[in-house]
Design a protein around this motif. Sequence first.
Motif, PDB file in Angstrom:
ATOM      1  N   ASN A 136       0.841  -1.200   0.000  1.00 31.20           N
ATOM      2  CA  ASN A 136       0.000   0.000   0.000  1.00 31.20           C
ATOM      3  C   ASN A 136       0.877   1.252   0.000  1.00 31.20           C
ATOM      4  O   ASN A 136       1.542   1.564   0.993  1.00 31.20           O
ATOM      5  CB  ASN A 136      -0.956   0.005   1.206  1.00 31.20           C
ATOM      6  CG  ASN A 136      -1.918   1.187   1.133  1.00 31.20           C
ATOM      7  OD1 ASN A 136      -1.713   2.202   1.773  1.00 31.20           O
ATOM      8  ND2 ASN A 136      -2.945   1.082   0.313  1.00 31.20           N
ATOM      9  N   GLY A 137       0.851   1.940  -1.137  1.00 28.14           N
ATOM     10  CA  GLY A 137       1.706   3.120  -1.314  1.00 28.14           C
ATOM     11  C   GLY A 137       1.333   4.235  -0.349  1.00 28.14           C
ATOM     12  O   GLY A 137       2.214   4.931   0.177  1.00 28.14           O
ATOM     13  N   GLY A 192      -5.527  -1.153   6.438  1.00 30.62           N
ATOM     14  CA  GLY A 192      -4.934  -2.422   5.984  1.00 30.62           C
ATOM     15  C   GLY A 192      -5.787  -3.177   4.974  1.00 30.62           C
ATOM     16  O   GLY A 192      -5.364  -4.200   4.435  1.00 30.62           O
ATOM     17  N   THR A 193      -6.995  -2.665   4.667  1.00 29.39           N
ATOM     18  CA  THR A 193      -7.885  -3.404   3.758  1.00 29.39           C
ATOM     19  C   THR A 193      -7.304  -3.498   2.348  1.00 29.39           C
ATOM     20  O   THR A 193      -7.306  -4.575   1.723  1.00 29.39           O
ATOM     21  CB  THR A 193      -9.279  -2.731   3.701  1.00 29.39           C
ATOM     22  OG1 THR A 193      -9.799  -2.677   5.016  1.00 29.39           O
ATOM     23  CG2 THR A 193     -10.229  -3.500   2.805  1.00 29.39           C
ATOM     24  N   ARG A 201      -5.867  -8.520   9.713  1.00 31.61           N
ATOM     25  CA  ARG A 201      -5.284  -7.309   9.124  1.00 31.61           C
ATOM     26  C   ARG A 201      -5.329  -6.167  10.121  1.00 31.61           C
ATOM     27  O   ARG A 201      -6.318  -5.945  10.802  1.00 31.61           O
ATOM     28  CB  ARG A 201      -5.979  -6.922   7.824  1.00 31.61           C
ATOM     29  CG  ARG A 201      -7.390  -6.444   7.965  1.00 31.61           C
ATOM     30  CD  ARG A 201      -7.881  -5.957   6.605  1.00 31.61           C
ATOM     31  NE  ARG A 201      -9.226  -5.474   6.653  1.00 31.61           N
ATOM     32  CZ  ARG A 201     -10.304  -6.235   6.555  1.00 31.61           C
ATOM     33  NH1 ARG A 201     -10.178  -7.539   6.425  1.00 31.61           N
ATOM     34  NH2 ARG A 201     -11.497  -5.693   6.603  1.00 31.61           N
ATOM     35  N   ARG A 202      -4.187  -5.506  10.220  1.00 30.75           N
ATOM     36  CA  ARG A 202      -4.093  -4.287  11.020  1.00 30.75           C
ATOM     37  C   ARG A 202      -3.519  -3.227  10.103  1.00 30.75           C
ATOM     38  O   ARG A 202      -2.715  -3.536   9.216  1.00 30.75           O
ATOM     39  CB  ARG A 202      -3.128  -4.491  12.197  1.00 30.75           C
ATOM     40  CG  ARG A 202      -3.611  -5.481  13.225  1.00 30.75           C
ATOM     41  CD  ARG A 202      -2.501  -5.775  14.227  1.00 30.75           C
ATOM     42  NE  ARG A 202      -2.244  -4.677  15.157  1.00 30.75           N
ATOM     43  CZ  ARG A 202      -1.171  -4.620  15.955  1.00 30.75           C
ATOM     44  NH1 ARG A 202      -0.249  -5.579  15.932  1.00 30.75           N
ATOM     45  NH2 ARG A 202      -0.998  -3.616  16.787  1.00 30.75           N
ATOM     46  N   GLY A 203      -3.922  -1.983  10.322  1.00 32.80           N
ATOM     47  CA  GLY A 203      -3.414  -0.905   9.474  1.00 32.80           C
ATOM     48  C   GLY A 203      -2.449  -0.016  10.226  1.00 32.80           C
ATOM     49  O   GLY A 203      -1.903  -0.405  11.262  1.00 32.80           O
ATOM     50  N   ILE A 204      -2.286   1.192   9.684  1.00 29.47           N
ATOM     51  CA  ILE A 204      -1.302   2.105  10.289  1.00 29.47           C
ATOM     52  C   ILE A 204      -1.967   3.214  11.105  1.00 29.47           C
ATOM     53  O   ILE A 204      -1.283   4.016  11.731  1.00 29.47           O
ATOM     54  CB  ILE A 204      -0.413   2.754   9.225  1.00 29.47           C
ATOM     55  CG1 ILE A 204      -1.254   3.624   8.273  1.00 29.47           C
ATOM     56  CG2 ILE A 204       0.381   1.709   8.460  1.00 29.47           C
ATOM     57  CD1 ILE A 204      -0.423   4.681   7.583  1.00 29.47           C
TER      58      ILE A 204
END
Length: 433
Positions: free
Chosen positions: A159-160, A199-200, A225-228
Amino acid sequence: METYGIGLIGCGTVGSGVARILLEHTERLTARTGKKLQLRRVLVRDPAKRRQVELPPGLVTTRLEDLKTDPNIQVVAELAGGVDWPRRAVLELLEAGKDIVTANKALLAEHGAELFDAGRRFGRAIAFEASVAGGVPIITALTQSLAANQITAVQAILNGTSNFILTGMSEENLPYRDALAEAQRLGYAEADPTLDVDGTDAAQKLAILAQIAFGVNARLDSFERRGIAEIDSIDIQYARELGYTIKLLAEAWLSGRKLALHVSPVLLRKHDPLALVRGPYNAIHLVGDVVGDTLFYGRGAGQMPTASAVVADLIDMAVGRAHNTFRSLRLWCGNGGNIELQPSSTVRSRFYLRMFVEDRPGVLAQICTVLANYRISITSLIQHEALEDHEGDIVPLVIMTHTASTADFRAAVADLADLPFLRETIAYYPVAD
Ligand code: NAP
Ligand code: HSE
């Protein structure tokens, strides 16, 4: 010379980049295909909107019917985004005899099986290089160049937008919100940027890679999934002190017949090649049983890198390569092979753990006891002096662990969260070594 007709759905960030290449590089495209690639129709929602490309008159439409019924359109590039409407549009276009190119990972992750089945039924092809890692040709690498291998591990920045935000936060001390706004301005983010930062988007891309590399249909709710969004800049700072960089990684590990997948912020040693990936760049570290380690790197988001991948697919369609690939790969054909998904809680890893605790006797001893109860051994521990902006005697405690099972580690974190001297939420991330 034979003409090859193209329809576009969407003329936003990616669509206008694709239109520019088709309109500005006709000679190059003719040389590569032996055909005249002709942009015949561009479907949008709002025909009055100003575009980032000057389209010849008469191309813009708001009716899908105009693409379906034009006998001279052979392929349609779906660059609208979303899931439900593009799903219906793609199914109708396949039935109308059009091949499909798409950059839409959300669509493929959710409806890949149905769409590929329809493609096969109607004798059409679907190509999707731009759906994973933007301009990096990872789909072609996996489906063609590495075809002799069983992939055994994937470790990737996919993920950019997240990578751009983390780079801004760690190198320029940019506040999270400002870095996200800049990623949106530069056209890296999804229409709904929550998908990037939670994180999707990376999980959708990992699901596509899982299908191609392992033949596994991984539903998004079947792996963690975990994101930022919850990363605190203080953890970026502590990780750096310890010689690590925090990156949002999409990872897959094959052991025997079991495949574990997850998307999570991970601490990487600062000299790890993936730790050096900055801004909107993506990188994919693949391990194959024959080739060993390979690393793919490039711009993972943004107008022209993504358009580069879309037009490559259009060229493959025009010369017939995409049809050969589509027929031979039989992707999304049920759960191929005999590989099964394994819960990521079974994966063993080192962990970074950060807590704010009251600075009083016995606190450290109790924390160590909880970790010991779950057979978790500590490799290093740093207790900083009280932070100026924290009231009272509250100190940050940073612990690095030896390898432990994710399930044990999470159970320990749950127990730690109940301790009376703990303040604020606990931050923890896997550590890749
Ligand atoms: P975008 O800038 O929001 O553009 C979307 C375009 O689709 C707009 O032109 C919009 O029309 C049109 N559209 C949306 N819904 C429509 C509908 N129901 N009927 C007709 N037209 C419709 O999105 P984008 O960033 O180009 O992304 C497009 C796709 O590429 C998405 O699937 C995204 O995930 C994927 N992708 C994006 C990137 C990136 O870096 N941006 C990279 C890789 C993949 P109007 O302009 O009239 O509103
Ligand atoms: N929003 C996506 C990203 C675009 O930031 O990576 C590329 O798929």
